[in-house]
Motif scaffolding. Sequence first.
Motif: not given
Length: 327
Positions: A190-195, A210-221, A302-308
């Motif tokens: 759910q939105i607000g949870k860590v992916a 997935l964690s290698s992309f921390r620090g960026k906004y990431v779109l899992l497509d 996901l935001d830079p902290e990996g939160v949805i």
Amino acid sequence: MKRYLLILLTICAFVSCAKKEEGFVINGELANTSEGMIYLKSFRNKMFFNVDSTQIVNGKFTFKGKVDMPSLYGLQTEDMQYPIQFFVENASMTVKIADDLEAVTITNSPANDLYLGNAEAVLEDNYNIDSLVTANTTSPVAAFFLYRYFTYRVPLDQLKTIRAKFAPELNATPYLQDLDKIIATLENIQIGKVAPEFALPDTAGVSVSLSSFRGKYVLLDFWASWCPPCRRENPNVVATFNRFKDKNFTVVGISLDEDKSKWLQAIGDDNLTWTHLSDLKYWDSEVAELYGVRAIPSNVLLDPEGVITAKDIREEALPATLEKLLK
């Protein structure tokens, strides 16, 4: 006394012979195919698997067997691109397949009266699945419809409310068992949870986490080369990526392909210049299951902290969402 006993035994034998068969018999007729093979296929997770086959003779065929409860199956000849879907129940059923190899008429099957009566309607946006379930709380067909078509179309709270309406005896059906697993998965994304963390091979076979992309906004497509709606959405994703890639944003494509060559060709043809990952397991993709993906295209932002922060944002909503986040 012996005479009465003989009469009683005769009656019992007649009743036993007249008892309904415990298994199913499918007597089939094909309007435009007189010879060849036809395959009976079981359904699991949007996929069909051969369980039996027989020869078509003069346009007719027969399958026999037994099911624990009415369940979705498919019939497919070598001329059919996709199986004809219907419910098999323990009865003597007549299945007539029309000239177009798609239209089907089934007699002596209450399960198919419900299934075929709603199979097209459930695809419409305004279909009321709540009403169908409320009126058919003991039907595996209604359980199938909810599981197959609505886990990604109704909010989680509503999905749980509708699920709770089924009679307890249906809890053993694979449709409700799988639905319960999906509901548990959806609770975790759910939105607000860590992916949830994962790692998959990229196009070169190198495992990427997935964690290698921390620090960026990431779109899992989530997409696939064989998915027409995905290919139609790809130009929008490309435009969005090019617009925001220098603003701490990237895309990670997760493919539900099973043919690597077709996956790679689609990446090149559609100019998808971001990271691509896949286990090439089609609908058995472990990451698709981890994220409760039941239809594609689908995405999770996901935001830079990996939160949805958003889910299933497409077309104009995708760049508009990023514009608000990254301005």
